[in-house]
Motif scaffolding. Structure first.
Motif, PDB file in Angstrom:
ATOM      1  N   LEU A   1       0.860  -1.178   0.000  1.00 55.45           N
ATOM      2  CA  LEU A   1       0.000   0.000   0.000  1.00 55.45           C
ATOM      3  C   LEU A   1       0.899   1.230   0.000  1.00 55.45           C
ATOM      4  CD1 LEU A   1      -3.003   0.965   0.303  1.00 55.45           C
ATOM      5  CD2 LEU A   1      -2.508   1.197   2.757  1.00 55.45           C
ATOM      6  N   LEU A   2       0.674   2.111  -0.944  1.00 57.21           N
ATOM      7  CA  LEU A   2       1.508   3.300  -1.102  1.00 57.21           C
ATOM      8  C   LEU A   2       0.703   4.545  -0.735  1.00 57.21           C
ATOM      9  CD1 LEU A   2       3.123   2.439  -4.565  1.00 57.21           C
ATOM     10  CD2 LEU A   2       3.925   1.811  -2.279  1.00 57.21           C
ATOM     11  N   ILE A   3       1.213   5.310   0.201  1.00 55.97           N
ATOM     12  CA  ILE A   3       0.546   6.528   0.661  1.00 55.97           C
ATOM     13  C   ILE A   3       1.503   7.702   0.501  1.00 55.97           C
ATOM     14  CG2 ILE A   3      -0.533   7.703   2.618  1.00 55.97           C
ATOM     15  CD1 ILE A   3      -1.210   4.961   3.778  1.00 55.97           C
ATOM     16  N   GLU A   4       0.982   8.798  -0.026  1.00 54.34           N
ATOM     17  CA  GLU A   4       1.806  10.000  -0.185  1.00 54.34           C
ATOM     18  C   GLU A   4       1.064  11.208   0.365  1.00 54.34           C
ATOM     19  OE1 GLU A   4       4.310  10.955  -3.795  1.00 54.34           O
ATOM     20  OE2 GLU A   4       2.746  12.485  -3.998  1.00 54.34           O
ATOM     21  N   VAL A   5       1.744  11.960   1.212  1.00 54.23           N
ATOM     22  CA  VAL A   5       1.225  13.224   1.742  1.00 54.23           C
ATOM     23  C   VAL A   5       2.179  14.318   1.265  1.00 54.23           C
ATOM     24  CG1 VAL A   5       0.617  14.553   3.787  1.00 54.23           C
ATOM     25  CG2 VAL A   5       0.204  12.083   3.749  1.00 54.23           C
ATOM     26  N   ALA A   6       1.696  15.181   0.401  1.00 54.99           N
ATOM     27  CA  ALA A   6       2.559  16.199  -0.228  1.00 54.99           C
ATOM     28  C   ALA A   6       1.979  17.596  -0.008  1.00 54.99           C
ATOM     29  CB  ALA A   6       2.705  15.914  -1.723  1.00 54.99           C
ATOM     30  N   ASP A   7       2.879  18.574   0.097  1.00 56.66           N
ATOM     31  CA  ASP A   7       2.448  19.976   0.210  1.00 56.66           C
ATOM     32  C   ASP A   7       3.207  20.818  -0.816  1.00 56.66           C
ATOM     33  OD1 ASP A   7       4.934  21.267   1.384  1.00 56.66           O
ATOM     34  OD2 ASP A   7       4.563  19.789   2.963  1.00 56.66           O
ATOM     35  N   ASN A   8       2.780  22.035  -1.006  1.00 55.12           N
ATOM     36  CA  ASN A   8       3.460  22.944  -1.946  1.00 55.12           C
ATOM     37  C   ASN A   8       4.068  24.124  -1.207  1.00 55.12           C
ATOM     38  OD1 ASN A   8       1.148  24.275  -1.232  1.00 55.12           O
ATOM     39  ND2 ASN A   8       0.616  24.965  -3.311  1.00 55.12           N
ATOM     40  N   GLY A   9       4.553  23.842   0.004  1.00 54.47           N
ATOM     41  CA  GLY A   9       5.159  24.882   0.818  1.00 54.47           C
ATOM     42  C   GLY A   9       6.547  25.262   0.356  1.00 54.47           C
ATOM     43  N   PRO A  10       7.289  25.968   1.182  1.00 49.90           N
ATOM     44  CA  PRO A  10       8.625  26.448   0.800  1.00 49.90           C
ATOM     45  C   PRO A  10       9.681  25.353   0.753  1.00 49.90           C
ATOM     46  CG  PRO A  10       8.147  27.038   3.065  1.00 49.90           C
ATOM     47  CD  PRO A  10       6.881  26.459   2.503  1.00 49.90           C
ATOM     48  N   GLY A  11       9.346  24.152   1.187  1.00 49.14           N
ATOM     49  CA  GLY A  11      10.324  23.073   1.187  1.00 49.14           C
ATOM     50  C   GLY A  11      11.177  23.081   2.441  1.00 49.14           C
ATOM     51  N   ALA A  12      12.121  22.175   2.492  1.00 50.61           N
ATOM     52  CA  ALA A  12      12.976  22.056   3.679  1.00 50.61           C
ATOM     53  C   ALA A  12      14.245  21.306   3.314  1.00 50.61           C
ATOM     54  CB  ALA A  12      12.233  21.322   4.795  1.00 50.61           C
ATOM     55  N   ASP A  13      15.249  21.423   4.170  1.00 51.08           N
ATOM     56  CA  ASP A  13      16.476  20.654   3.984  1.00 51.08           C
ATOM     57  C   ASP A  13      16.211  19.206   4.400  1.00 51.08           C
ATOM     58  OD1 ASP A  13      17.846  22.906   3.169  1.00 51.08           O
ATOM     59  OD2 ASP A  13      18.439  23.431   5.226  1.00 51.08           O
ATOM     60  N   ILE A  14      16.576  18.291   3.509  1.00 52.42           N
ATOM     61  CA  ILE A  14      16.358  16.863   3.774  1.00 52.42           C
ATOM     62  C   ILE A  14      17.715  16.180   3.859  1.00 52.42           C
ATOM     63  CG2 ILE A  14      15.351  14.724   2.903  1.00 52.42           C
ATOM     64  CD1 ILE A  14      13.243  16.458   1.507  1.00 52.42           C
ATOM     65  N   ILE A  15      17.984  15.575   5.001  1.00 51.43           N
ATOM     66  CA  ILE A  15      19.257  14.904   5.236  1.00 51.43           C
ATOM     67  C   ILE A  15      18.992  13.443   5.578  1.00 51.43           C
ATOM     68  CG2 ILE A  15      21.355  14.840   6.634  1.00 51.43           C
ATOM     69  CD1 ILE A  15      20.941  17.815   7.196  1.00 51.43           C
ATOM     70  N   ASN A  16      19.517  12.534   4.742  1.00 52.35           N
ATOM     71  CA  ASN A  16      19.343  11.088   4.946  1.00 52.35           C
ATOM     72  C   ASN A  16      17.877  10.692   5.097  1.00 52.35           C
ATOM     73  OD1 ASN A  16      22.154  10.666   4.938  1.00 52.35           O
ATOM     74  ND2 ASN A  16      22.285  11.120   7.134  1.00 52.35           N
ATOM     75  N   GLY A  17      17.022  11.308   4.267  1.00 51.16           N
ATOM     76  CA  GLY A  17      15.607  10.951   4.280  1.00 51.16           C
ATOM     77  C   GLY A  17      14.824  11.519   5.432  1.00 51.16           C
TER      78      GLY A  17
ATOM     79  N   GLN B   1       7.720  18.568  -6.233  1.00 51.50           N
ATOM     80  CA  GLN B   1       7.925  19.420  -7.419  1.00 51.50           C
ATOM     81  C   GLN B   1       6.637  20.162  -7.749  1.00 51.50           C
ATOM     82  OE1 GLN B   1      10.862  19.914  -8.719  1.00 51.50           O
ATOM     83  NE2 GLN B   1      11.816  18.354  -7.397  1.00 51.50           N
ATOM     84  N   PRO B   2       6.692  21.476  -7.979  1.00 53.65           N
ATOM     85  CA  PRO B   2       7.913  22.301  -8.063  1.00 53.65           C
ATOM     86  C   PRO B   2       8.431  22.749  -6.693  1.00 53.65           C
ATOM     87  CG  PRO B   2       6.004  23.609  -8.603  1.00 53.65           C
ATOM     88  CD  PRO B   2       5.480  22.220  -8.395  1.00 53.65           C
ATOM     89  N   THR B   3       7.546  22.811  -5.713  1.00 54.80           N
ATOM     90  CA  THR B   3       7.998  23.212  -4.375  1.00 54.80           C
ATOM     91  C   THR B   3       7.316  22.339  -3.332  1.00 54.80           C
ATOM     92  OG1 THR B   3       6.210  24.842  -4.126  1.00 54.80           O
ATOM     93  CG2 THR B   3       8.307  25.640  -5.057  1.00 54.80           C
ATOM     94  N   GLY B   4       7.881  22.380  -2.152  1.00 54.59           N
ATOM     95  CA  GLY B   4       7.250  21.674  -1.046  1.00 54.59           C
ATOM     96  C   GLY B   4       7.969  20.391  -0.658  1.00 54.59           C
ATOM     97  N   VAL B   5       7.313  19.655   0.192  1.00 57.07           N
ATOM     98  CA  VAL B   5       7.854  18.396   0.720  1.00 57.07           C
ATOM     99  C   VAL B   5       6.797  17.312   0.566  1.00 57.07           C
ATOM    100  CG1 VAL B   5       8.590  17.198   2.834  1.00 57.07           C
ATOM    101  CG2 VAL B   5       9.392  19.515   2.381  1.00 57.07           C
ATOM    102  N   LYS B   6       7.241  16.092   0.297  1.00 50.18           N
ATOM    103  CA  LYS B   6       6.298  14.975   0.262  1.00 50.18           C
ATOM    104  C   LYS B   6       6.852  13.815   1.103  1.00 50.18           C
ATOM    105  CE  LYS B   6       8.064  13.159  -4.165  1.00 50.18           C
ATOM    106  NZ  LYS B   6       7.696  12.762  -5.541  1.00 50.18           N
ATOM    107  N   VAL B   7       5.936  13.119   1.739  1.00 49.85           N
ATOM    108  CA  VAL B   7       6.287  11.963   2.563  1.00 49.85           C
ATOM    109  C   VAL B   7       5.612  10.742   1.951  1.00 49.85           C
ATOM    110  CG1 VAL B   7       6.179  10.901   4.841  1.00 49.85           C
ATOM    111  CG2 VAL B   7       6.432  13.390   4.624  1.00 49.85           C
ATOM    112  N   ASN B   8       6.399   9.735   1.623  1.00 51.27           N
ATOM    113  CA  ASN B   8       5.876   8.512   1.023  1.00 51.27           C
ATOM    114  C   ASN B   8       5.976   7.356   2.012  1.00 51.27           C
ATOM    115  OD1 ASN B   8       7.121  10.134  -1.514  1.00 51.27           O
ATOM    116  ND2 ASN B   8       5.342   8.938  -2.147  1.00 51.27           N
TER     117      ASN B   8
END
Length: 358
Positions: free
Chosen positions: A294-310, A343-350
């Motif tokens: 089961l694949l779930i994705e929660v995504a936003d179009n915010g300013p994004g963030a620094d992602i380190i090692n997932g 893409q184009p902006t924001g963060v997503k969690v899978n």
């Protein structure tokens, strides 16, 4: 008439198990000796002697059970001493009875010249009784190990449940604090109608949250309903600044997921993507099935963030950490939680977890 034996109940009843094993063992002893007698030219009466000897062995070894119970907590040296002396004494008595049976029945009343000849061949009987003692202690230790194993499994299960409950209920105070703080702000600025609406929706959400057993999974349909309750509260705060998009595949509606697994992900998106932008933003929740996952994705179009090692560099709360730990506890290594830039902006969690149906 067919008799059904409840083997589980039988094995759990230690007293009944002893009598069954004890009787079966001596019956086996008699049967083996009977097969051995067929190799010799013995009269039929010898069969009676065999079973009389087995019955005597059955009787003489019963007291050993109670002697060994008394000695169970002795130091090992004392236990060994008790076993050897008890086995030897029982073996001698048993051999005397066997000799009497043989001489009186098979030899027609033969009497030895010296009384101590009644004890001849006692060493063989001693070894048999000693073997019985070894089997008794071995079975007792095996039962103890099984009980200890069950206790360890129960303790691990209780600890596992406690961990899941802690992780599950950890979210409620965190969310409750944020919501009550928002309600308090609305009251201060005299937005009482809006505050009342939030209180009503909050009560519905908490009722749903408390009604769901944190140890059990819920259907995705039910989880989405809970998420919509939560987001309805946030929409009271943000109004048009919060846009929602649900993309749920129909064949995933009945899939099982951990209860309240999506709420912390949506809360993170609201906190770091919606609240920080004057114009607000959108959150997209999409769910699909791929093979047995089961694949779930929660995504936003915010300013994004620094992602380190997932992991989000900004993450300082319990959201993603809590979610990862809950998935680890429920699915061991059969899951994944990946954070990446949208893409184009924001963060997503899978999220990926096994596809399970109720």
């Amino acid at each position: 008439m067919v008799i059904f034996v409840n083997w589980k109940e039988l094995l759990e009843n230690r007293s009944r198990l002893f009598w069954l094993a004890h009787t079966a063992g001596w019956f086996g002893f008699a049967f083996v000796h009977y097969l051995g007698s067929l190799q010799h030219d013995s009269r039929d009466i010898f069969v009676v002697i065999i079973f009389l000897n087995a019955y005597a062995g059955w009787l003489f070894t019963v007291p050993l059970r109670y002697i060994y119970r008394k000695a169970w907590n002795f130091p090992p040296i004392k236990i060994a001493l008790v076993v050897i002396l008890s086995s030897y004494f029982t073996g001698v008595l048993w051999q005397i009875v066997k000799n009497i049976n043989y001489w009186e029945i098979y030899k027609h009343g033969y009497e030895p010249e010296f009384w101590f000849m009644y004890t001849q061949n006692s060493l063989g009987s001693f070894y048999i009784i000693l073997s019985w003692s070894g089997l008794y202690f071995g079975s007792k230790y095996y039962q103890m190990l099984q009980i200890e194993k069950q206790n360890v499994l129960k303790a691990n299960a209780v600890a596992h449940q406690a961990q899941l409950k802690m992780l599950r209920y950890q979210l409620n105070p965190h969310f409750l604090f944020n919501t009550l703080n928002a309600i308090s702000t609305l009251i201060l600025i005299e937005e009482n109608k809006t505050a009342n609406t939030m209180v009503t929706k909050l009560s519905e959400f908490l009722r749903y949250s408390l009604d769901k057993d944190p140890m059990k999974k819920v259907t995705l349909e039910s989880e989405i309903q809970a998420l919509q309750l939560y987001l309805a509260i946030e929409q009271v705060r943000f109004e048009d600044r919060l846009q929602l998009d649900f993309q749920i595949n129909d064949n995933c509606q009945q899939a099982l997921v951990p209860s309240m697994i999506l709420q912390p992900l949506a809360e993170n998106a609201i906190k770091h993507a919606i609240a920080v932008q004057e114009q607000g933003g959108s959150i997209t929740i999409s769910v699909n099935r791929f093979a047995d996952d089961l694949l779930i994705e929660v995504a936003d179009n915010g300013p994004g963030a620094d992602i380190i090692n997932g992991n989000l560099h900004r993450e300082s709360g319990v959201g993603l950490v809590n979610t990862r730990e809950r998935l680890q506890a429920l699915y061991n290594e059969k899951f994944s939680l990946v954070v990446s830039n949208n893409q184009p902006t924001g963060v997503k969690v899978n999220l990926r977890m096994p596809f399970q149906l109720s």
